[in-house]
Design a protein around this motif. Structure first.
Motif, PDB file in Angstrom:
ATOM      1  N   ALA A 108      25.633   3.350  94.244  1.00  0.00           N
ATOM      2  CA  ALA A 108      24.838   2.741  93.169  1.00  0.00           C
ATOM      3  C   ALA A 108      24.789   1.225  93.293  1.00  0.00           C
ATOM      4  O   ALA A 108      24.548   0.526  92.320  1.00  0.00           O
ATOM      5  N   MET A 109      24.989   0.701  94.477  1.00  0.00           N
ATOM      6  CA  MET A 109      25.044  -0.748  94.676  1.00  0.00           C
ATOM      7  C   MET A 109      23.749  -1.432  94.238  1.00  0.00           C
ATOM      8  O   MET A 109      23.790  -2.501  93.657  1.00  0.00           O
ATOM      9  N   CYS A 110      22.631  -0.830  94.488  1.00  0.00           N
ATOM     10  CA  CYS A 110      21.339  -1.450  94.191  1.00  0.00           C
ATOM     11  C   CYS A 110      20.715  -0.898  92.913  1.00  0.00           C
ATOM     12  O   CYS A 110      19.491  -0.943  92.752  1.00  0.00           O
ATOM     13  N   TRP A 111      21.530  -0.386  92.015  1.00  0.00           N
ATOM     14  CA  TRP A 111      21.003   0.235  90.798  1.00  0.00           C
ATOM     15  C   TRP A 111      20.196  -0.748  89.959  1.00  0.00           C
ATOM     16  O   TRP A 111      19.124  -0.409  89.464  1.00  0.00           O
ATOM     17  N   ALA A 112      20.692  -1.968  89.777  1.00  0.00           N
ATOM     18  CA  ALA A 112      19.991  -2.953  88.939  1.00  0.00           C
ATOM     19  C   ALA A 112      18.628  -3.297  89.521  1.00  0.00           C
ATOM     20  O   ALA A 112      17.629  -3.379  88.801  1.00  0.00           O
ATOM     21  N   GLU A 113      18.571  -3.505  90.835  1.00  0.00           N
ATOM     22  CA  GLU A 113      17.298  -3.831  91.483  1.00  0.00           C
ATOM     23  C   GLU A 113      16.324  -2.657  91.380  1.00  0.00           C
ATOM     24  O   GLU A 113      15.134  -2.844  91.131  1.00  0.00           O
ATOM     25  N   ASN A 114      16.846  -1.447  91.562  1.00  0.00           N
ATOM     26  CA  ASN A 114      16.006  -0.254  91.456  1.00  0.00           C
ATOM     27  C   ASN A 114      15.460  -0.107  90.036  1.00  0.00           C
ATOM     28  O   ASN A 114      14.281   0.203  89.844  1.00  0.00           O
ATOM     29  N   GLU A 115      16.316  -0.336  89.040  1.00  0.00           N
ATOM     30  CA  GLU A 115      15.897  -0.228  87.650  1.00  0.00           C
ATOM     31  C   GLU A 115      14.823  -1.271  87.307  1.00  0.00           C
ATOM     32  O   GLU A 115      13.831  -0.957  86.643  1.00  0.00           O
ATOM     33  N   ALA A 165      10.784  -6.659  96.687  1.00  0.00           N
ATOM     34  CA  ALA A 165      11.429  -7.459  97.721  1.00  0.00           C
ATOM     35  C   ALA A 165      12.936  -7.570  97.464  1.00  0.00           C
ATOM     36  O   ALA A 165      13.735  -7.490  98.401  1.00  0.00           O
ATOM     37  N   ASP A 166      13.327  -7.740  96.195  1.00  0.00           N
ATOM     38  CA  ASP A 166      14.753  -7.784  95.849  1.00  0.00           C
ATOM     39  C   ASP A 166      15.429  -6.454  96.168  1.00  0.00           C
ATOM     40  O   ASP A 166      16.539  -6.432  96.707  1.00  0.00           O
ATOM     41  N   CYS A 197      18.369  -5.769  98.975  1.00  0.00           N
ATOM     42  CA  CYS A 197      19.637  -5.141  98.599  1.00  0.00           C
ATOM     43  C   CYS A 197      19.916  -3.925  99.462  1.00  0.00           C
ATOM     44  O   CYS A 197      21.040  -3.735  99.939  1.00  0.00           O
ATOM     45  N   VAL A 198      18.917  -3.099  99.677  1.00  0.00           N
ATOM     46  CA  VAL A 198      19.100  -1.878 100.469  1.00  0.00           C
ATOM     47  C   VAL A 198      19.447  -2.237 101.911  1.00  0.00           C
ATOM     48  O   VAL A 198      20.270  -1.572 102.544  1.00  0.00           O
ATOM     49  N   GLN A 199      18.883  -3.298 102.434  1.00  0.00           N
ATOM     50  CA  GLN A 199      19.180  -3.709 103.797  1.00  0.00           C
ATOM     51  C   GLN A 199      20.623  -4.183 103.949  1.00  0.00           C
ATOM     52  O   GLN A 199      21.197  -4.087 105.024  1.00  0.00           O
ATOM     53  N   LYS A 200      21.233  -4.670 102.862  1.00  0.00           N
ATOM     54  CA  LYS A 200      22.615  -5.149 102.907  1.00  0.00           C
ATOM     55  C   LYS A 200      23.625  -4.017 102.774  1.00  0.00           C
ATOM     56  O   LYS A 200      24.808  -4.226 103.033  1.00  0.00           O
ATOM     57  N   LYS A 201      23.188  -2.832 102.358  1.00  0.00           N
ATOM     58  CA  LYS A 201      24.118  -1.719 102.150  1.00  0.00           C
ATOM     59  C   LYS A 201      24.798  -1.317 103.448  1.00  0.00           C
ATOM     60  O   LYS A 201      24.205  -1.347 104.512  1.00  0.00           O
TER      61      LYS A 201
END
Length: 77
Positions: free
Chosen positions: A35-42, A19-20, A24-28
């Motif tokens: 790499a904006m959502c790298w932390a959430e993806n990791e 969900a996080d 994040c991806v929706q805000k891009k």
């Protein structure tokens, strides 16, 4: 996974991370870095696969073996 329902019919263990990531991806935007959502993806992939957890378990086991070989007592607690 995207439904949020786990195996036992409750909330899936990794759904909060998904969900996080989704949020994040929706805000891009086009101007945002790739790499904006790298932390959430990791975090999501760690929850799904546990690579870091497995590596840590192997480190602890190797240290235990090393200390026992030296004759030291190894007590995590």
């Amino acid at each position: 996974m995207s439904s949020g329902v786990g195996v036992k019919g409750t909330l899936g263990r990794c759904y909060p991370f998904y969900a996080d990531l989704k949020k994040c991806v929706q805000k891009k935007t086009l101007e945002s870095p790739t790499a904006m959502c790298w932390a959430e993806n990791e975090d999501y992939f760690e929850c799904m696969h546990g690579f870091k957890e497995k590596a840590r378990i192997l480190q602890v086991a190797a240290e235990r073996k090393r200390r026992e070989k030296l004759g030291e007592k190894f007590d995590i607690a």
